[in-house]
Design a protein around this motif. Structure first.
Motif, PDB file in Angstrom:
ATOM      1  N   GLN A 218      74.531  78.209  57.270  1.00 18.70           N
ATOM      2  CA  GLN A 218      75.032  77.442  58.423  1.00 18.70           C
ATOM      3  C   GLN A 218      76.050  78.260  59.211  1.00 18.70           C
ATOM      4  OE1 GLN A 218      77.802  74.129  57.743  1.00 18.70           O
ATOM      5  NE2 GLN A 218      76.412  72.829  58.931  1.00 18.70           N
ATOM      6  N   GLN A 219      76.988  78.885  58.518  1.00 21.29           N
ATOM      7  CA  GLN A 219      78.030  79.650  59.199  1.00 21.29           C
ATOM      8  C   GLN A 219      77.459  80.857  59.944  1.00 21.29           C
ATOM      9  OE1 GLN A 219      81.290  78.729  59.565  1.00 21.29           O
ATOM     10  NE2 GLN A 219      80.530  76.851  58.613  1.00 21.29           N
ATOM     11  N   LEU A 220      76.385  81.422  59.422  1.00 22.13           N
ATOM     12  CA  LEU A 220      75.734  82.549  60.092  1.00 22.13           C
ATOM     13  C   LEU A 220      74.837  82.099  61.243  1.00 22.13           C
ATOM     14  CD1 LEU A 220      74.735  84.673  56.968  1.00 22.13           C
ATOM     15  CD2 LEU A 220      76.467  85.276  58.678  1.00 22.13           C
ATOM     16  N   GLY A 221      74.664  80.792  61.388  1.00 23.44           N
ATOM     17  CA  GLY A 221      73.752  80.292  62.409  1.00 23.44           C
ATOM     18  C   GLY A 221      72.298  80.538  62.077  1.00 23.44           C
ATOM     19  N   ARG A 222      72.024  80.776  60.789  1.00 28.49           N
ATOM     20  CA  ARG A 222      70.656  81.113  60.392  1.00 28.49           C
ATOM     21  C   ARG A 222      69.825  79.888  60.030  1.00 28.49           C
ATOM     22  NH1 ARG A 222      66.387  81.661  60.663  1.00 28.49           N
ATOM     23  NH2 ARG A 222      64.896  83.029  59.589  1.00 28.49           N
ATOM     24  N   ALA A 223      70.464  78.760  59.709  1.00 28.55           N
ATOM     25  CA  ALA A 223      69.714  77.577  59.308  1.00 28.55           C
ATOM     26  C   ALA A 223      70.364  76.324  59.871  1.00 28.55           C
ATOM     27  CB  ALA A 223      69.636  77.476  57.781  1.00 28.55           C
ATOM     28  N   THR A 224      69.552  75.319  60.063  1.00 26.94           N
ATOM     29  CA  THR A 224      70.017  73.991  60.453  1.00 26.94           C
ATOM     30  C   THR A 224      70.062  73.123  59.204  1.00 26.94           C
ATOM     31  OG1 THR A 224      69.005  74.200  62.643  1.00 26.94           O
ATOM     32  CG2 THR A 224      69.535  71.975  61.878  1.00 26.94           C
ATOM     33  N   ILE A 225      71.221  72.532  58.929  1.00 26.69           N
ATOM     34  CA  ILE A 225      71.386  71.698  57.739  1.00 26.69           C
ATOM     35  C   ILE A 225      71.026  70.256  58.100  1.00 26.69           C
ATOM     36  CG2 ILE A 225      72.904  71.072  55.841  1.00 26.69           C
ATOM     37  CD1 ILE A 225      72.421  74.114  56.248  1.00 26.69           C
ATOM     38  N   VAL A 226      70.147  69.666  57.304  1.00 25.36           N
ATOM     39  CA  VAL A 226      69.651  68.314  57.562  1.00 25.36           C
ATOM     40  C   VAL A 226      69.846  67.464  56.303  1.00 25.36           C
ATOM     41  CG1 VAL A 226      67.688  66.905  58.277  1.00 25.36           C
ATOM     42  CG2 VAL A 226      67.897  69.261  59.122  1.00 25.36           C
ATOM     43  N   GLY A 227      70.507  66.318  56.450  1.00 27.55           N
ATOM     44  CA  GLY A 227      70.675  65.434  55.297  1.00 27.55           C
ATOM     45  C   GLY A 227      72.062  64.850  55.229  1.00 27.55           C
ATOM     46  N   GLU A 228      72.648  64.881  54.030  1.00 27.46           N
ATOM     47  CA  GLU A 228      73.947  64.269  53.777  1.00 27.46           C
ATOM     48  C   GLU A 228      75.007  65.321  53.512  1.00 27.46           C
ATOM     49  OE1 GLU A 228      71.986  60.354  51.542  1.00 27.46           O
ATOM     50  OE2 GLU A 228      73.013  61.911  50.375  1.00 27.46           O
ATOM     51  N   THR A 229      76.279  64.950  53.725  1.00 34.18           N
ATOM     52  CA  THR A 229      77.391  65.818  53.365  1.00 34.18           C
ATOM     53  C   THR A 229      77.371  66.050  51.859  1.00 34.18           C
ATOM     54  OG1 THR A 229      78.728  65.027  55.205  1.00 34.18           O
ATOM     55  CG2 THR A 229      79.898  66.089  53.391  1.00 34.18           C
ATOM     56  N   THR A 230      77.552  67.293  51.457  1.00 38.19           N
ATOM     57  CA  THR A 230      77.419  67.667  50.049  1.00 38.19           C
ATOM     58  C   THR A 230      78.686  67.348  49.252  1.00 38.19           C
ATOM     59  OG1 THR A 230      78.174  69.919  50.531  1.00 38.19           O
ATOM     60  CG2 THR A 230      75.798  69.488  50.665  1.00 38.19           C
ATOM     61  N   GLY A 231      78.650  67.667  47.950  1.00 38.39           N
ATOM     62  CA  GLY A 231      79.678  67.206  47.021  1.00 38.39           C
ATOM     63  C   GLY A 231      81.056  67.808  47.164  1.00 38.39           C
ATOM     64  N   GLY A 232      81.170  69.029  47.688  1.00 37.32           N
ATOM     65  CA  GLY A 232      82.491  69.611  47.933  1.00 37.32           C
ATOM     66  C   GLY A 232      83.100  70.353  46.765  1.00 37.32           C
ATOM     67  N   GLY A 233      82.331  71.265  46.136  1.00 34.56           N
ATOM     68  CA  GLY A 233      82.859  72.086  45.041  1.00 34.56           C
ATOM     69  C   GLY A 233      82.678  73.554  45.330  1.00 34.56           C
ATOM     70  N   THR A 262      87.335  79.973  55.544  1.00 32.31           N
ATOM     71  CA  THR A 262      87.650  78.937  54.557  1.00 32.31           C
ATOM     72  C   THR A 262      86.389  78.636  53.766  1.00 32.31           C
ATOM     73  OG1 THR A 262      88.592  76.717  54.266  1.00 32.31           O
ATOM     74  CG2 THR A 262      87.250  77.076  56.238  1.00 32.31           C
ATOM     75  N   ASN A 263      86.276  77.411  53.192  1.00 29.14           N
ATOM     76  CA  ASN A 263      85.106  77.054  52.404  1.00 29.14           C
ATOM     77  C   ASN A 263      84.862  75.551  52.476  1.00 29.14           C
ATOM     78  OD1 ASN A 263      86.733  75.733  50.319  1.00 29.14           O
ATOM     79  ND2 ASN A 263      87.317  77.798  49.676  1.00 29.14           N
ATOM     80  N   TRP A 264      84.045  75.047  51.611  1.00 23.11           N
ATOM     81  CA  TRP A 264      83.602  73.651  51.640  1.00 23.11           C
ATOM     82  C   TRP A 264      84.283  72.794  50.573  1.00 23.11           C
ATOM     83  CZ3 TRP A 264      81.264  77.970  50.042  1.00 23.11           C
ATOM     84  CH2 TRP A 264      80.867  78.040  48.700  1.00 23.11           C
ATOM     85  N   GLU A 265      85.327  73.306  49.941  1.00 21.82           N
ATOM     86  CA  GLU A 265      86.003  72.551  48.883  1.00 21.82           C
ATOM     87  C   GLU A 265      86.489  71.203  49.397  1.00 21.82           C
ATOM     88  OE1 GLU A 265      87.620  71.616  45.147  1.00 21.82           O
ATOM     89  OE2 GLU A 265      86.219  73.218  45.715  1.00 21.82           O
ATOM     90  N   LEU A 266      86.165  70.150  48.672  1.00 19.67           N
ATOM     91  CA  LEU A 266      86.529  68.753  48.945  1.00 19.67           C
ATOM     92  C   LEU A 266      85.821  68.166  50.164  1.00 19.67           C
ATOM     93  CD1 LEU A 266      90.359  68.642  48.132  1.00 19.67           C
ATOM     94  CD2 LEU A 266      88.423  68.107  46.644  1.00 19.67           C
ATOM     95  N   VAL A 267      85.652  68.939  51.238  1.00 17.98           N
ATOM     96  CA  VAL A 267      85.042  68.379  52.454  1.00 17.98           C
ATOM     97  C   VAL A 267      83.519  68.420  52.416  1.00 17.98           C
ATOM     98  CG1 VAL A 267      87.029  68.953  53.872  1.00 17.98           C
ATOM     99  CG2 VAL A 267      85.166  70.602  53.673  1.00 17.98           C
ATOM    100  N   GLY A 268      82.943  69.262  51.575  1.00 16.45           N
ATOM    101  CA  GLY A 268      81.499  69.401  51.516  1.00 16.45           C
ATOM    102  C   GLY A 268      80.940  70.175  52.693  1.00 16.45           C
ATOM    103  N   VAL A 269      79.651  70.421  52.646  1.00 16.58           N
ATOM    104  CA  VAL A 269      78.940  71.028  53.772  1.00 16.58           C
ATOM    105  C   VAL A 269      78.464  69.885  54.663  1.00 16.58           C
ATOM    106  CG1 VAL A 269      77.038  72.499  54.500  1.00 16.58           C
ATOM    107  CG2 VAL A 269      78.195  72.944  52.316  1.00 16.58           C
ATOM    108  N   VAL A 270      78.955  69.860  55.886  1.00 19.79           N
ATOM    109  CA  VAL A 270      78.627  68.784  56.817  1.00 19.79           C
ATOM    110  C   VAL A 270      77.319  69.135  57.527  1.00 19.79           C
ATOM    111  CG1 VAL A 270      79.392  67.462  58.826  1.00 19.79           C
ATOM    112  CG2 VAL A 270      81.062  68.248  57.124  1.00 19.79           C
ATOM    113  N   PRO A 271      76.310  68.280  57.443  1.00 20.93           N
ATOM    114  CA  PRO A 271      75.017  68.628  58.040  1.00 20.93           C
ATOM    115  C   PRO A 271      75.076  68.705  59.556  1.00 20.93           C
ATOM    116  CG  PRO A 271      75.022  66.351  57.305  1.00 20.93           C
ATOM    117  CD  PRO A 271      76.300  66.958  56.784  1.00 20.93           C
ATOM    118  N   ASP A 272      74.236  69.542  60.118  1.00 17.50           N
ATOM    119  CA  ASP A 272      74.076  69.604  61.570  1.00 17.50           C
ATOM    120  C   ASP A 272      73.353  68.354  62.071  1.00 17.50           C
ATOM    121  OD1 ASP A 272      75.087  72.392  61.941  1.00 17.50           O
ATOM    122  OD2 ASP A 272      73.361  72.842  60.673  1.00 17.50           O
TER     123      ASP A 272
END
Length: 295
Positions: A218-233, A262-272
């Motif tokens: 996602q950060q590289l702009g290489r993929a579109t994330i589809v679904g739910e916010t992830t667990g955040g670890g 930064t990273n996805w700790e606690l906030v998860g990966v937020v889908p596009d």
């Protein structure tokens, strides 16, 4: 079950290894104050639940826990989290439980239940990507994936990028070292490449290394994330046996993405594209067809 000894050992490990020294000091004091409470546990499983709940109260780190194992943790095995269940690996077809073609030349590739270590999974991932190299668009399904090896994350990314790319860095507290992860200049089999559409499916239980794969792309702009916010670890961990059926899993480093810093700790990966996990595949397929001019 010598509960005072288990708690004492766990406290020492947290203070010595946990990635955030100040939080480790708070947790040390908390565990010390709760020894009488832990004494109410009658089984290792009960103790695991009590201690884990307290370990996660200060900053919510879901990788920080006293993990119960039904099967005994081997004596002297400090790296319990690195051991993988061979039966689980075999039952998931080598970590690639599903690969199929969808209408419009779109491939659907599931990686689950883990991103197993490269030495285990390289053959099946190579075979899968060699097949999907013929697709017009690719959907990578991580909805049932709960973690894995950062080297495997880099291996998978290597099939989706055309040149070596900085993906992630781990900063380790113990020796103040930095370890960078890059996609590989060469891969076995055939690359999917860096230009055709890629979609990554996520759920609320997508976790740890699977989150890194989604986040890096996602950060590289290489993929579109589809679904739910992830667990955040986001914190890589080590495992330490503190009892034949108990393992202290302690994050020892933090992830630093070269794009976000930064990273996805606690906030998860937020889908596009946010949709319920059970609708993510259909939505990603529609998005792919649109991108391919087939809608």
């Amino acid at each position: 079950m010598d509960i005072p000894s288990i708690i004492s050992t766990t406290r020492e490990l947290v203070v010595e290894h946990y990635v955030f020294a100040e939080v480790a000091a708070e947790l040390d004091a908390l565990l010390a104050a709760r020894v009488d409470h832990y004494a109410t546990a009658t089984t290792p499983e009960e103790l695991s639940a009590l201690v884990t709940a307290d370990l996660q109260t200060v900053n919510g780190d879901r990788h920080l826990r006293l993990k119960h194992h039904v099967d005994a943790v081997s004596e002297g095995d400090d790296e319990a989290t690195n051991r993988r269940d061979n039966r689980e690996f075999d039952e998931s077809m080598g970590g690639v439980p599903l690969l199929c073609g969808l209408d419009g030349g779109v491939a659907h590739l599931e990686l689950a239940p883990l991103l197993f270590p490269v030495g285990m999974v390289a053959e099946s991932i190579t075979a899968a990507f060699t097949l999907v190299a013929h697709a017009s668009a690719l959907i990578i399904d991580l909805r049932r994936n709960h973690g894995g090896d950062p080297h495997t994350v880099a291996f998978v990314c290597s099939y989706l990028l055309d040149e070596p790319t900085h993906l992630n860095t781990f900063h380790t507290r113990e020796d103040e070292s930095y370890q960078q992860f890059w996609s590989l200049p060469h891969v076995p089999g055939t690359r999917f490449g860096g230009t055709r559409p890629v979609y990554v499916l996520t759920s609320g239980t997508t976790f740890s290394g699977a989150e890194e794969l989604a986040y890096d792309l996602q950060q590289l702009g290489r993929a579109t994330i589809v679904g739910e916010t992830t667990g955040g670890g986001a914190h890589p961990r080590r495992g330490f046996a503190v009892h034949p059926h108990l393992e202290a899993t302690i994050p020892t480093a933090r992830a630093i993405n070269p794009v976000s810093g930064t990273n996805w700790e606690l906030v998860g990966v937020v889908p596009d594209i946010a949709v319920p996990a059970d609708e993510a595949l259909d939505r990603a397929h529609r998005e792919a067809l649109t991108a391919l001019g087939q809608s």
